[in-house]
Scaffold this active site. Structure first.
Site, PDB file in Angstrom:
ATOM      1  N   ASP B  37       0.817  -1.308  -0.488  1.00 36.20           N
ATOM      2  CA  ASP B  37       0.004  -0.037   0.130  1.00 36.20           C
ATOM      3  C   ASP B  37       1.420   0.993   0.127  1.00 36.20           C
ATOM      4  O   ASP B  37       0.411   2.105   0.502  1.00 36.20           O
ATOM      5  CB  ASP B  37      -1.204  -0.386   1.751  1.00 36.20           C
ATOM      6  N   CYS B  76      -4.164  -6.445  -2.511  1.00 35.48           N
ATOM      7  CA  CYS B  76      -2.506  -6.899  -2.027  1.00 35.48           C
ATOM      8  C   CYS B  76      -2.408  -8.638  -3.096  1.00 35.48           C
ATOM      9  O   CYS B  76      -1.719  -8.761  -3.814  1.00 35.48           O
ATOM     10  CB  CYS B  76      -3.231  -7.256  -0.002  1.00 35.48           C
ATOM     11  N   ASN B 284      -0.188  -2.197  -4.594  1.00 35.72           N
ATOM     12  CA  ASN B 284      -1.061  -0.690  -4.959  1.00 35.72           C
ATOM     13  C   ASN B 284      -1.098   0.117  -4.451  1.00 35.72           C
ATOM     14  O   ASN B 284      -0.132   0.195  -3.663  1.00 35.72           O
ATOM     15  CB  ASN B 284      -2.618  -1.453  -4.718  1.00 35.72           C
TER      16      ASN B 284
END
Lengths: 485, 485
Positions: B37, B76, B284
């Site tokens: 993230d 994920c 991501n």
């Protein structure tokens, strides 16, 4: 307790002649026959006067026929996972179909009926359709035939041959009791496999053959039906296309019936019949829109026939509301195998196996998540003797149709017919559903009139919703988390 | 070809001194560092003047920084499956998160980067977050630490310690080249585990700690940030809650940066740095609504830094549009390992590894299916330098928010704030999406104005839709079947 009664019977039948009175009672054998997409609409013993199912009718005549037995989800892999774990699919992880490209599996570490029975000293075998995963959760000592989802050449289409292949397992000289999981592919719709590997059920305008083929199957006498005489159940349209498909479906049912007959004959020949509990059921209702993949009664109210050793009331009828989540606890109880009740969402109905009334068995729960990976349509339901409430958790989409249903001539012709009606429902109502559906089954057994917004039914709705939420919390429904503020 | 160039360098550096000129050129080592993230919004070398990321900036200064690198799905497990297989999640089967109750896995029989490298003679190890399954598809010879999704005590939160634990693998006396998969948990949001086993990210109104803790982590100097000075990117609301969360996020990024620094130091100490390709990227974008789980740029336009041995243009900037589906083909090409191109949805960008222009790399595709099992929201996208088209395949539902995002104080305060706006979009527009979104990225880089129904953009829409459908067919998208009549 049936278990104790059976043990007494077993003592009388087997042990006393050998004077081995002090030996521990042998555990019963278990045979679980699972049909693929067989509704109660196509069985002689369930009241269909046209279809010929003499062997299943005989099984019911020797045992107990259940009038209110329910699958918890009308989808193959999830339903089988529930049957074999005693847990709803939303708890065991088998949210949808197992085969690629869907790829669902139960959670690693889960336990199931074959593994629990093996641990208790059973020898276990499966033959025919499997369609659950992984093997570690659903371990069978012997795989007599793997079967294969969507494989037109699967042995599961040849039920007499299947029975013959199971014969050595039944007759094996092994002191252990056995568990045979016998899963036919009939009467599933038939498909071909396209060059790119995808299945196709497209036969329009000809009816889907439901596995019927000109050359027949070994040991099976093809029983053909006249489309003019089949019974069109209320949830289906009375059209030539539907009648032609029902005739094919009946033929597939009569084929599987002969497989059941052959299996019973082999059981008798093996000398094991009198110590064997035989269960016949179906994973879900017939493969037409309106049944399979829905939580409406045609999708989930299913045949269940149980012939127990020493049955005291042959031909009895059981009207308790039982579900496939109850099956594993029941079979384990019958086998005398302990398991913590907290591991199951269902409970044992062993006390009612021979038809004795079961007070308090008046509600069942349903939980459907997906079918194909593209068919996300989570639903939860509670059904009593008088009402059904369905919670549609993602109602913004049209209800998705599985490939075999979408390609069915029955559906295609209904779409093209211009009446806008399918069975008892407008097509638009069937495809576009509100968040809550509530049906009064006493006055509206075909679940056509949604009373969820009816002020007169507010109390029923409130009561059923509360029960459903309690069930969801108890069974650890992951979708509950989406409702927290 | 970079591979040939690197082999020449390798010959010069390692083989000539030993006069072993005829020996085959050694294959390069590969280190793939995957952040959890981490968006481009929080990196010095990507233009953030506040955050301190000296080690990642140094990596970019030694190698190539990619300005147009894209994840294919901002979730994920699926994203990691794409990274490691070169196939979109809709082709490899990892449609959503791997851990229970989600339970997604790649199809049995699939092949991935570690398995392909091992077959070519590499020794392979992973450390930190894994979050893909099954092991048979993603086999690593050594598991230095398993990590665990949603485990607050995971080693993946302690990146310097992680590097130290990887040191013996880097320094092992083994003639084989190595592949190290180094996957930190930072800067993912932090959670606690409730008594029933479910994670909770609920800290409102206090900011989520993003793994920061008072006692710190071994070897890490906590770098704290003043909420008043953080840069609020345009897709986020400039609120005290958001600023407080960004400050925590920055701290987690600075922590992982120190882990990268330690890993590079150990690589240097092992004598392997000059023969090792180091890749830094994120699965991501940042864990805020508007980024993670979306196909908007903040979710999928990601850091990618590659430092190749013998880099001829240190500090170069690569503007080719590359995606995570390209990574496995690229690393295999760099390692000189052949694989049939048809097995990948992506293609090798090895020719541009040191910053040389890559003509024809002007579009990337995205494919998101689910995240949590309850978050079905399939989307497909195509992005060029000037436009993005997103196909929402189930637009009837509100866009679902992942637990960590739904529970974020940033989101909760935006909901309660009463402005009805979140970043550059009305909340209603963010949650309720049409079937097609089309953005002109030149005039509207924040993807706020949907031009899908604009007559002036009909030709662009038609062109991008056609490209997207071609991509879907080529990559065997199961959702295509739902669109056949």
């Amino acid at each position: 307790m049936m278990t104790k009664r059976w043990r007494r019977v077993a003592l009388a039948v087997f042990l006393l002649p050998a004077l081995a009175i002090a030996a521990p009672a042998p555990r019963p054998n278990l045979v679980l026959i699972v049909a693929d997409d067989h509704g109660t609409d196509a069985l002689g013993c369930y009241g269909n006067p046209v279809i010929r199912t003499p062997h299943l009718d005989a099984l019911a005549a020797a045992g107990t026929r259940y009038t209110h037995a329910f699958g918890t989800t009308a989808s193959c892999s999830p339903s089988r996972s529930v049957l074999l774990t005693g847990q709803h699919n939303h708890r065991n992880g088998m949210y949808g179909l197992q085969h690629p490209p869907h790829g669902f599996q139960s959670f690693a570490g889960g336990r199931s009926l074959p593994g629990r029975l093996a641990a208790a000293g059973y020898r276990t075998a499966r033959i025919g359709k499997f369609h659950v995963a992984p093997e570690s959760v659903y371990p069978f000592e012997a795989v007599l035939s793997g079967g294969a989802a969507n494989d037109p050449a699967s042995l599961g289409r040849s039920p007499v041959e299947m029975a013959d292949q199971a014969a050595p397992f039944l007759a094996a000289k092994d002191p252990r009791p056995f568990f045979l999981y016998f899963a036919v592919d009939d009467p599933h719709r038939g498909n071909v496999v396209l060059p790119d590997g995808r299945p196709s059920f497209d036969t329009y305008p000809a009816p889907n053959p439901f596995g019927n083929r000109p050359e027949g199957y070994p040991g099976v006498t093809a029983v053909r039906y006249d489309p003019a005489t089949v019974i069109v159940p209320p949830f289906l349209p009375d059209t030539p296309e539907c009648r032609a498909e029902l005739a094919e479906y009946y033929q597939a049912v009569s084929r599987l019936d002969q497989g059941v007959g052959r299996l019973m004959e082999l059981l008798r020949a093996s000398g094991q019949l009198e110590r064997t509990l035989v269960v016949y059921l179906s994973d879900n209702g017939v493969a037409f829109p309106g049944a399979k993949t829905t939580l409406y009664d045609p999708g989930v109210r299913l045949p269940l026939i149980v012939a127990a050793p020493g049955h005291r009331r042959p031909g009895s009828v059981q009207d308790a509301l039982v579900s496939w989540a109850d099956l594993t606890p029941t079979l384990l109880a019958f086998a005398g195998v302990d398991a913590p009740a907290g591991e199951f969402d269902g409970r044992s109905f062993v006390a009612g196996l021979d038809g004795l009334p079961l007070p308090g068995w008046d509600e069942v729960y349903g939980s459907h998540s997906l079918h194909e990976i593209t068919m996300y349509y989570p639903m939860r339901s509670v059904r009593t003797r008088t009402h059904k409430l369905i919670l549609n958790l993602a109602p913004g989409q049209d209800f998705p149709l599985a490939l075999d249903l979408r390609q069915s001539p029955t559906w295609i012709s209904a779409q093209r017919g211009g009446t806008g009606v399918y069975g008892r429902r407008p097509i638009a109502q069937f495809l576009r559903r509100p968040g809550i559906e509530l049906y009064d089954l006493t006055r509206d057994p075909h679940e056509a009139e949604n009373l969820a917004e009816s002020p007169a039914h507010a109390a029923v709705r409130r009561d059923l919703l509360a029960r459903l939420q309690t069930f969801r919390a108890r069974s650890r429904d992951p979708w509950l988390a989406t409702e927290t503020p």
